[in-house]
Each structure stands twice: as C-alpha cells, then as structure tokens.
Design a protein around this motif. Structure first.
Motif, PDB file in Angstrom:
ATOM      1  N   VAL A 244     -13.999   8.390   2.320  1.00 60.02           N
ATOM      2  CA  VAL A 244     -12.614   8.833   2.210  1.00 60.02           C
ATOM      3  C   VAL A 244     -11.671   7.660   2.451  1.00 60.02           C
ATOM      4  O   VAL A 244     -10.649   7.518   1.757  1.00 60.02           O
ATOM      5  N   HIS A 245     -11.996   6.802   3.414  1.00 63.90           N
ATOM      6  CA  HIS A 245     -11.153   5.635   3.670  1.00 63.90           C
ATOM      7  C   HIS A 245     -11.098   4.727   2.449  1.00 63.90           C
ATOM      8  O   HIS A 245     -10.031   4.194   2.093  1.00 63.90           O
ATOM      9  N   LEU A 246     -12.238   4.520   1.783  1.00 64.73           N
ATOM     10  CA  LEU A 246     -12.244   3.695   0.582  1.00 64.73           C
ATOM     11  C   LEU A 246     -11.341   4.290  -0.486  1.00 64.73           C
ATOM     12  O   LEU A 246     -10.564   3.573  -1.143  1.00 64.73           O
ATOM     13  N   PHE A 247     -11.415   5.620  -0.678  1.00 65.06           N
ATOM     14  CA  PHE A 247     -10.563   6.269  -1.683  1.00 65.06           C
ATOM     15  C   PHE A 247      -9.085   6.166  -1.308  1.00 65.06           C
ATOM     16  O   PHE A 247      -8.225   5.993  -2.184  1.00 65.06           O
ATOM     17  N   LEU A 248      -8.760   6.284  -0.025  1.00 69.28           N
ATOM     18  CA  LEU A 248      -7.373   6.112   0.405  1.00 69.28           C
ATOM     19  C   LEU A 248      -6.901   4.684   0.132  1.00 69.28           C
ATOM     20  O   LEU A 248      -5.787   4.462  -0.362  1.00 69.28           O
ATOM     21  N   GLU A 249      -7.744   3.732   0.443  1.00 65.20           N
ATOM     22  CA  GLU A 249      -7.394   2.326   0.245  1.00 65.20           C
ATOM     23  C   GLU A 249      -7.172   2.024  -1.230  1.00 65.20           C
ATOM     24  O   GLU A 249      -6.185   1.366  -1.607  1.00 65.20           O
ATOM     25  N   GLU A 250      -8.080   2.517  -2.086  1.00 62.25           N
ATOM     26  CA  GLU A 250      -7.965   2.230  -3.513  1.00 62.25           C
ATOM     27  C   GLU A 250      -6.773   2.957  -4.149  1.00 62.25           C
ATOM     28  O   GLU A 250      -6.093   2.404  -5.015  1.00 62.25           O
ATOM     29  N   SER A 251      -6.523   4.183  -3.729  1.00 60.67           N
ATOM     30  CA  SER A 251      -5.448   4.957  -4.363  1.00 60.67           C
ATOM     31  C   SER A 251      -4.071   4.605  -3.828  1.00 60.67           C
ATOM     32  O   SER A 251      -3.089   4.630  -4.577  1.00 60.67           O
ATOM     33  N   LEU A 252      -3.969   4.243  -2.546  1.00 58.24           N
ATOM     34  CA  LEU A 252      -2.663   3.991  -1.933  1.00 58.24           C
ATOM     35  C   LEU A 252      -2.341   2.505  -1.794  1.00 58.24           C
ATOM     36  O   LEU A 252      -1.213   2.087  -2.050  1.00 58.24           O
TER      37      LEU A 252
END
Length: 391
Positions: A244-252
């Motif tokens: 989830v952290h990776l997805f937050l980092e990539e999307s935001l």
C-alpha cells in the motif's frame, strides 16, 4: 436465553465515521510518525522523492484542481467503508454454512483439484502463466481461487474460506509456499517485485510498461483489494503495508499511477487491520496529496467549543430516517448541480458488478455508471446494489 443469544445479530454501523476506527485512539493525528512505528513500512521517503511530478494538463483528475471553490463535492463511499469494516472485524454477522467443509481452497493449493470452471491446476498457473500478461488480464475466473476470502466473488464455482480452513491452510507449508508464489506472480503482472520474506516490495524492471497498463485497466484495482484481503486472511497481514505504501508513493509522490489515487486511499489502506499502521500511511498520503484541502481521509476535525469531534465533511448529526412518502418523492427527484459527487472507476466497476453487468463495455458504459453512482450518492446512497463485490 440460549435461543435469545443464538438469534442476536451484530448491529452494523450506518455511517462512514462509525466504520472508520483509524483515528479513534489518536484524534489529533498531527504528530509525525515515530521511528519505531509498527506499520511494517520499511525505509523512509527522501526530500527528492516527495516532490510530486507534474502531469500533463489534460490528465489532471478533479481532485487536483487548485481552487477550493472549483472542487466538486467529494464524499467517502459508505459502501466501501462498511465492506472493509466487516472485513477488518472478521465479518461479525457471518453465518456458518450448513454444507460440510470440503477445504476446496486448500486442496486447490495442494494441487489436488483444479480451479472451476477452467480445469486448471495451481502448478500450471505458477509455472506457465508468469509473464503471460494477456492471459492474466483477460481471464476472470482464477483470481478468486488464487486469493480466497470469506465472501463470495464473481466466480460462483469458487468456495468461500472458513475459519477452520484458514487454520489448516496456515499450518500447511506447501500451501503457504504456493500462495506466496501466486502473490509474486500477480506483483510481476503489476510491475512490482517481492524483495524478501517480510513482504517488502519495489518496482520491477518492467514497471513503466506495467504501470501504464495498470492506469488504463482499472478493474485490476478490485483484484488488488481482494489480494490485500486474502493476505490478511491467510497469515500475511504484515505484507499489506509495504504494498500500500508503494502504491501511495507512486500515485501521490511520483504521479506514475494517478488513476489509482482514490482506490488506494478509499480501499487499499482500509484493508489494513492495525489502526496505527493506517494512521502512518494516511499521514504520508496527507503530506503528498494535492490539493491539501481535498484530503478527506485525515483525522476528524475538532468541534468548536469542545465536546468531541466529528468526521471529516460531516456535521456530526444524523438526519432522521425518511418516511416512505419522503423516500418515494426523493427518488423521483433528480439531484441538483450542487450535489455532485465524485466517484472513482473502482466504485463504478463495483457498482457494475453488483448490478450483474460484468466487465463488458467501453468508456461510454463507465461514464454512464459514474452518472448512476452520482445519482445514487445524491439520493443518500440508498441504491439497492450496496454490497461491495470483490473481484
């Protein structure tokens, strides 16, 4: 007394605020995450990484407009919040099946039975499907078998997990080994690689191509929600936060997955059971979300004059239930322009699946679904297709 207790049913929450316990023990939520935070997210974000890449002018989503007055009304989905509340609390109203427990999910992972209806064994999927991205994208029957849950998905041949089967699965080394191989298979499909046995993840060498696909093929967001839930059910709760952290980092932060912003905040974060972990992830998201005033997932603001707090975007007062006549009149009225509600493609696909629409149709179909969801939200979210159906 026995009959009375046997008939008792847990009263489900009726508002987003009742579903979300993230900030219950930390209503301020403004302090930075401590170095020893138990979120399971390893590493830190450098100042360079925190600079959000600017996207093309035509690619900006509604929540990225700069003026508060120009932002349409945004609203958290009650149906998403309720679905994930049930998951995090182990389905409090779950009714045990009267059918004998056949352990079909475990037997599938032991390579003793094939998935139905395709007749494919787990070993064939793990050895022959890796890198076959067309097959992984267009086949919609395998995901319920690879990532079982205690809830029914679209493949009605797939069996729901039970508590007894979960315990047996977690004590079977061969099943756990194949489950992690299946997780790695799907991560590769999304352009991500599993780094270690702690669940840490990073971009795979083919991430640019796969992230572009993930931005365009958004029904995969429902699959990711299922994968995260299944990780928690089968003993890999600690694997969720790094992903989830990776997805937050990539999307935001990096803007490489802009289409995923709403889904990661509305769904993926809330599959995580530990409130402290959700808080840390949401603090990171709040720091990088643009525009800051559009962030809906932070701690509830304090009520002026003391006396507790209310949920973000909420008055804290629940309106009385409408009478049948009021409800009928409300359903006959169309929503005003001032009550527009932004919904994501994740919500639209969920709505379409709940309505039995499958995954057919192009952009015009999705636009129609978003219009239907906006109307449903403006009517107080009273749509009959209110149960989240995971892929």
């Amino acid at each position: 007394m026995g009959n009375l207790l046997g008939s008792w049913r847990f009263k489900e929450p009726s508002t987003v605020e009742e579903c979300d316990s993230t900030w219950g023990s930390d209503s301020e939520g403004d302090e930075p995450a401590a170095a020893g935070d138990d979120s399971g997210v390893s590493g830190s974000v450098s100042p360079a990484d925190s600079e959000r890449a600017a996207g093309e002018p035509g690619e900006r989503s509604p929540q990225l407009t700069d003026s508060p007055d120009s932002v349409p009304k945004m609203k958290r989905s009650f149906y998403a919040a309720r679905d994930l509340y049930k998951y995090r609390h182990s389905y409090p109203n779950y009714r045990k099946s009267r059918q004998p427990n056949e352990y079909r999910n475990l037997r599938f992972y032991l390579n003793k039975i094939p998935l139905v209806p395709d007749g494919i064994y787990i070993e064939e999927i793990l050895t022959k499907w890796r890198g076959d991205y067309d097959k992984l994208e267009h086949n919609h029957t395998y995901i319920q078998w690879l990532f079982p849950l205690r809830e029914q998905g679209l493949n009605f041949y797939a069996h729901e997990l039970t508590q007894e089967e979960i315990k047996e699965f977690q004590s079977t080394r061969e099943a756990k080994r194949r489950f992690l191989a299946a997780y790695s298979l799907m991560l590769d499909f999304y352009g991500i690689k599993l780094l270690d046995k702690s669940g840490n993840v990073a971009r795979a060498p083919n991430w640019k191509e796969r992230f572009q696909h993930l931005n365009e093929s958004q029904h995969n967001y429902l699959r990711i929600t299922r994968i995260l839930k299944s990780l928690g059910e089968l003993g890999y709760e600690a694997f969720k936060a790094p992903l989830v952290h990776l997805f937050l980092e990539e999307s935001l932060s990096h803007n490489t997955l802009p289409s995923m912003q709403h889904s990661v905040l509305e769904y993926f974060v809330y599959t995580i059971r530990l409130p402290a972990t959700r808080r840390r992830l949401l603090r990171y998201a709040r720091k990088h979300y643009r525009p800051p005033h559009g962030f809906m997932w932070g701690p509830p603001p304090k009520k002026r004059g003391g006396g507790g707090s209310t949920g973000a975007g909420s008055s804290g007062i629940r309106a009385p239930a409408p009478t049948p006549e009021q409800q009928r009149r409300g359903e006959e009225m169309s929503p005003s322009a001032g009550s527009r509600i932004i919904v994501s493609s994740h919500d639209a696909v969920v709505y379409q699946e709940g309505a039995g629409g499958g995954l057919k149709g192009g952009p015009s179909n999705m636009a129609g679904l978003e219009g239907a969801l906006m109307m449903a939200g403006a009517r107080g979210e009273r749509n009959e297709y209110n149960d989240i159906v995971s892929l």
